[in-house]
Scaffold this motif. Structure first.
Motif, PDB file in Angstrom:
ATOM      1  N   LEU A   1       1.031  -1.104  -0.346  1.00 55.24           N
ATOM      2  CA  LEU A   1       0.068   0.119   0.148  1.00 55.24           C
ATOM      3  C   LEU A   1       0.702   1.320  -0.265  1.00 55.24           C
ATOM      4  O   LEU A   1       1.747   1.128   0.782  1.00 55.24           O
ATOM      5  CB  LEU A   1      -0.806   0.510   1.243  1.00 55.24           C
ATOM      6  N   ALA A   2       0.193   2.274  -0.483  1.00 58.09           N
ATOM      7  CA  ALA A   2       0.776   3.902  -0.525  1.00 58.09           C
ATOM      8  C   ALA A   2       1.620   4.105   1.053  1.00 58.09           C
ATOM      9  O   ALA A   2       2.492   4.754   0.791  1.00 58.09           O
ATOM     10  CB  ALA A   2      -0.036   4.581  -1.040  1.00 58.09           C
ATOM     11  N   ASN A   3       0.789   3.673   1.818  1.00 59.98           N
ATOM     12  CA  ASN A   3       1.688   4.813   3.581  1.00 59.98           C
ATOM     13  C   ASN A   3       1.570   4.360   4.332  1.00 59.98           C
ATOM     14  O   ASN A   3       0.882   2.766   4.521  1.00 59.98           O
ATOM     15  CB  ASN A   3       1.684   5.889   3.724  1.00 59.98           C
ATOM     16  N   ALA A   4       2.165   3.968   5.254  1.00 64.71           N
ATOM     17  CA  ALA A   4       1.575   2.875   6.390  1.00 64.71           C
ATOM     18  C   ALA A   4      -0.102   3.878   7.262  1.00 64.71           C
ATOM     19  O   ALA A   4      -0.219   2.681   7.534  1.00 64.71           O
ATOM     20  CB  ALA A   4       2.696   3.959   7.344  1.00 64.71           C
ATOM     21  N   ALA A   5      -0.297   4.530   6.769  1.00 65.94           N
ATOM     22  CA  ALA A   5      -1.725   4.839   8.043  1.00 65.94           C
ATOM     23  C   ALA A   5      -2.682   3.595   6.496  1.00 65.94           C
ATOM     24  O   ALA A   5      -3.130   2.954   7.243  1.00 65.94           O
ATOM     25  CB  ALA A   5      -2.015   6.543   7.283  1.00 65.94           C
ATOM     26  N   LEU A   6      -2.714   3.384   5.373  1.00 69.53           N
ATOM     27  CA  LEU A   6      -2.760   2.802   4.681  1.00 69.53           C
ATOM     28  C   LEU A   6      -2.819   1.065   5.020  1.00 69.53           C
ATOM     29  O   LEU A   6      -3.830   0.476   4.917  1.00 69.53           O
ATOM     30  CB  LEU A   6      -3.064   2.844   3.368  1.00 69.53           C
ATOM     31  N   CYS A   7      -1.863   1.374   5.867  1.00 70.71           N
ATOM     32  CA  CYS A   7      -1.150  -0.424   6.143  1.00 70.71           C
ATOM     33  C   CYS A   7      -2.658  -0.563   7.412  1.00 70.71           C
ATOM     34  O   CYS A   7      -2.501  -1.325   7.666  1.00 70.71           O
ATOM     35  CB  CYS A   7      -0.087  -0.366   6.288  1.00 70.71           C
ATOM     36  N   TYR A   8      -2.429   0.541   8.454  1.00 70.94           N
ATOM     37  CA  TYR A   8      -2.489  -0.213   9.812  1.00 70.94           C
ATOM     38  C   TYR A   8      -4.387   0.419   9.255  1.00 70.94           C
ATOM     39  O   TYR A   8      -4.773  -0.275  10.237  1.00 70.94           O
ATOM     40  CB  TYR A   8      -2.462   1.538  10.800  1.00 70.94           C
ATOM     41  N   GLN A   9      -4.897   0.972   8.610  1.00 70.41           N
ATOM     42  CA  GLN A   9      -6.376   0.981   8.579  1.00 70.41           C
ATOM     43  C   GLN A   9      -6.304  -0.886   8.033  1.00 70.41           C
ATOM     44  O   GLN A   9      -7.387  -2.021   8.182  1.00 70.41           O
ATOM     45  CB  GLN A   9      -7.137   1.991   7.604  1.00 70.41           C
ATOM     46  N   ALA A  10      -5.667  -1.234   6.891  1.00 70.02           N
ATOM     47  CA  ALA A  10      -6.081  -2.661   6.156  1.00 70.02           C
ATOM     48  C   ALA A  10      -5.669  -3.813   7.460  1.00 70.02           C
ATOM     49  O   ALA A  10      -6.286  -4.782   7.568  1.00 70.02           O
ATOM     50  CB  ALA A  10      -5.122  -2.667   5.247  1.00 70.02           C
ATOM     51  N   ALA A  11      -4.541  -3.010   8.786  1.00 74.06           N
ATOM     52  CA  ALA A  11      -4.752  -4.662   9.386  1.00 74.06           C
ATOM     53  C   ALA A  11      -5.452  -4.524  10.457  1.00 74.06           C
ATOM     54  O   ALA A  11      -6.167  -5.674  10.690  1.00 74.06           O
ATOM     55  CB  ALA A  11      -3.395  -4.198   9.997  1.00 74.06           C
ATOM     56  N   ALA A  12      -6.484  -3.105  10.685  1.00 77.86           N
ATOM     57  CA  ALA A  12      -7.772  -3.125  11.209  1.00 77.86           C
ATOM     58  C   ALA A  12      -9.158  -3.994  10.374  1.00 77.86           C
ATOM     59  O   ALA A  12      -9.753  -4.298  11.788  1.00 77.86           O
ATOM     60  CB  ALA A  12      -7.986  -1.978  12.336  1.00 77.86           C
ATOM     61  N   ASP A  13      -8.847  -4.081   9.004  1.00 73.13           N
ATOM     62  CA  ASP A  13     -10.143  -4.242   8.689  1.00 73.13           C
ATOM     63  C   ASP A  13      -9.732  -5.486   8.120  1.00 73.13           C
ATOM     64  O   ASP A  13     -10.700  -6.652   7.530  1.00 73.13           O
ATOM     65  CB  ASP A  13      -9.848  -3.742   7.387  1.00 73.13           C
ATOM     66  N   GLY A  14      -8.643  -6.431   9.394  1.00 72.25           N
ATOM     67  CA  GLY A  14      -8.422  -7.771   9.314  1.00 72.25           C
ATOM     68  C   GLY A  14      -7.824  -8.497   7.882  1.00 72.25           C
ATOM     69  O   GLY A  14      -8.183  -9.206   7.647  1.00 72.25           O
ATOM     70  N   LEU A  15      -7.072  -7.533   6.815  1.00 72.76           N
ATOM     71  CA  LEU A  15      -6.225  -7.913   5.526  1.00 72.76           C
ATOM     72  C   LEU A  15      -5.036  -8.755   5.944  1.00 72.76           C
ATOM     73  O   LEU A  15      -4.851  -9.259   4.409  1.00 72.76           O
ATOM     74  CB  LEU A  15      -6.418  -7.190   5.174  1.00 72.76           C
ATOM     75  N   GLY A  16      -4.905  -7.964   7.286  1.00 74.81           N
ATOM     76  CA  GLY A  16      -3.001  -9.074   6.930  1.00 74.81           C
ATOM     77  C   GLY A  16      -2.388  -8.279   8.756  1.00 74.81           C
ATOM     78  O   GLY A  16      -3.189  -7.533   9.167  1.00 74.81           O
ATOM     79  N   VAL A  17      -1.314  -8.381   8.711  1.00 74.28           N
ATOM     80  CA  VAL A  17      -0.424  -7.740   9.201  1.00 74.28           C
ATOM     81  C   VAL A  17       0.692  -7.050   8.864  1.00 74.28           C
ATOM     82  O   VAL A  17       1.033  -7.112   8.100  1.00 74.28           O
ATOM     83  CB  VAL A  17       0.739  -8.946  10.037  1.00 74.28           C
ATOM     84  N   ALA A  18       0.476  -5.337   8.962  1.00 70.12           N
ATOM     85  CA  ALA A  18       1.132  -4.598   9.554  1.00 70.12           C
ATOM     86  C   ALA A  18       2.629  -4.170  10.050  1.00 70.12           C
ATOM     87  O   ALA A  18       1.885  -3.985  11.163  1.00 70.12           O
ATOM     88  CB  ALA A  18       0.145  -3.401   9.623  1.00 70.12           C
ATOM     89  N   MET A  19       3.793  -3.786   9.630  1.00 70.28           N
ATOM     90  CA  MET A  19       4.487  -3.408  10.335  1.00 70.28           C
ATOM     91  C   MET A  19       4.200  -1.726  11.164  1.00 70.28           C
ATOM     92  O   MET A  19       4.109  -1.137   9.987  1.00 70.28           O
ATOM     93  CB  MET A  19       5.972  -3.833   9.713  1.00 70.28           C
ATOM     94  N   ALA A  20       4.678  -1.649  12.083  1.00 70.00           N
ATOM     95  CA  ALA A  20       4.024  -0.533  12.981  1.00 70.00           C
ATOM     96  C   ALA A  20       5.044   0.375  13.415  1.00 70.00           C
ATOM     97  O   ALA A  20       6.038   0.126  14.080  1.00 70.00           O
ATOM     98  CB  ALA A  20       2.863  -0.766  13.387  1.00 70.00           C
ATOM     99  N   GLN A  21       5.040   1.422  12.665  1.00 74.22           N
ATOM    100  CA  GLN A  21       6.091   2.707  14.172  1.00 74.22           C
ATOM    101  C   GLN A  21       5.315   2.720  15.099  1.00 74.22           C
ATOM    102  O   GLN A  21       3.998   2.586  15.344  1.00 74.22           O
ATOM    103  CB  GLN A  21       6.176   3.869  13.110  1.00 74.22           C
TER     104      GLN A  21
END
Length: 290
Positions: free
Chosen positions: A218-238
């Motif tokens: 995804l384009a940036n971390a914010a989108l990754c965290y949203q996707a993680a919260a939606d159950g799409l996978g695991v995000a590496m977070a700051q």
């Protein structure tokens, strides 16, 4: 060659002659006598060791060297005037321009800004976002938030938080995730802004295996965290970006291991503007933010 400061008055007279197209008119602009202007020009020529003017009848004309110098001096005074005008405008309007990356703005700064506005509702804050956290330039801004070692010599800076990575996901996604190696089989969410985040974490966890290709980028971390919260996978977070989500339970740490680097995030300020009231107040506030 003498110190620049010794030439400031002669250069001011030289600039006035160039802009006014004559010694007499320059003297009127400067509120001095034509003789005083001529004396300053002679001092400048003597100090530089070059001829800047030549007589043409009763008039004077710039030499080729004088013409080149006049253009550069004129530009330098214009830039200095712009800097002083910007400073005056910021003081008068109480405006502050801050450059940040989109993810940092969305996930860390904006959710905390209510505290700043509660204390300083009269300061107008502009936040243009930029693409690369490692190269946030101060052109057109009073401050920026940079990612790096904090070794920039041309700015004033305040440390905000360290570079700390944790894998996060929705609460119902942790059943099969117990150890770092379990994540090698998981659907991973990758940020284009920080493609090395997962390799850094796996390496710190002692796993030499390459990061699986499986996942979503995804384009940036914010989108990754949203996707993680939606159950799409695991995000590496700051970690600083997801602190609120971890407190509320919207996200959980998938595997209890944190990776740290030598980098961090810093508020950097233009030294020329560091003494203005908006910058001073913003720096004092942001030092208290966690």
């Amino acid at each position: 060659m003498q110190n620049l400061r010794a030439f400031l008055s002669p250069l001011r007279a030289f600039d006035a002659v160039y802009r006014a197209k004559g010694v007499s008119r320059a003297a009127q602009l400067l509120h001095v006598t034509p003789g005083a202007v001529s004396q300053q020009i002679k001092q400048l020529e003597a100090g530089l060791g070059v001829q800047l003017f030549q007589k043409s009848g009763r008039a004077i004309e710039f030499t080729a060297v004088g013409e080149r110098l006049a253009h550069r001096v004129c530009d330098a005074f214009d830039r200095l005037q712009d800097a002083l005008s910007d400073l005056a405008d910021d003081q008068r309007q109480k405006k502050l321009r801050l450059k940040v990356t989109p993810s940092l703005a969305i996930r860390w700064l904006v959710p905390r800004l209510h505290g700043f506005y509660a204390e300083h509702p009269d300061i107008a804050l502009e936040i243009p976002t930029i693409a690369i956290a490692d190269d946030v330039r101060l052109e057109g801004a009073d401050c920026a938030i940079r990612h790096g070692m904090g070794e920039w010599a041309d700015v004033e800076l305040d440390h905000l938080f360290d570079d700390e990575f944790v894998p996060v996901c929705a609460p119902d996604q942790t059943v099969q995730l117990q150890t770092p190696s379990d994540l090698l089989k998981a659907n991973l969410l990758h940020s284009m802004m920080r493609p090395q985040a997962w390799p850094i974490w796996f390496d710190s966890a002692g796993l030499a295996e390459p990061v699986p290709a499986r996942g979503i980028t995804l384009a940036n971390a914010a989108l990754c965290y949203q996707a993680a919260a939606d159950g799409l996978g695991v995000a590496m977070a700051q970690r600083a970006y997801v602190a609120d989500d971890l407190r509320t339970g919207r996200l959980v740490v998938a595997v209890d291991h944190m990776a740290r680097t030598e980098l961090g995030y810093y508020l950097v300020c233009d030294p020329v503007k560091a003494s203005t009231a908006p910058v001073q107040l913003f720096r004092a506030w942001i030092r208290t933010v966690r």
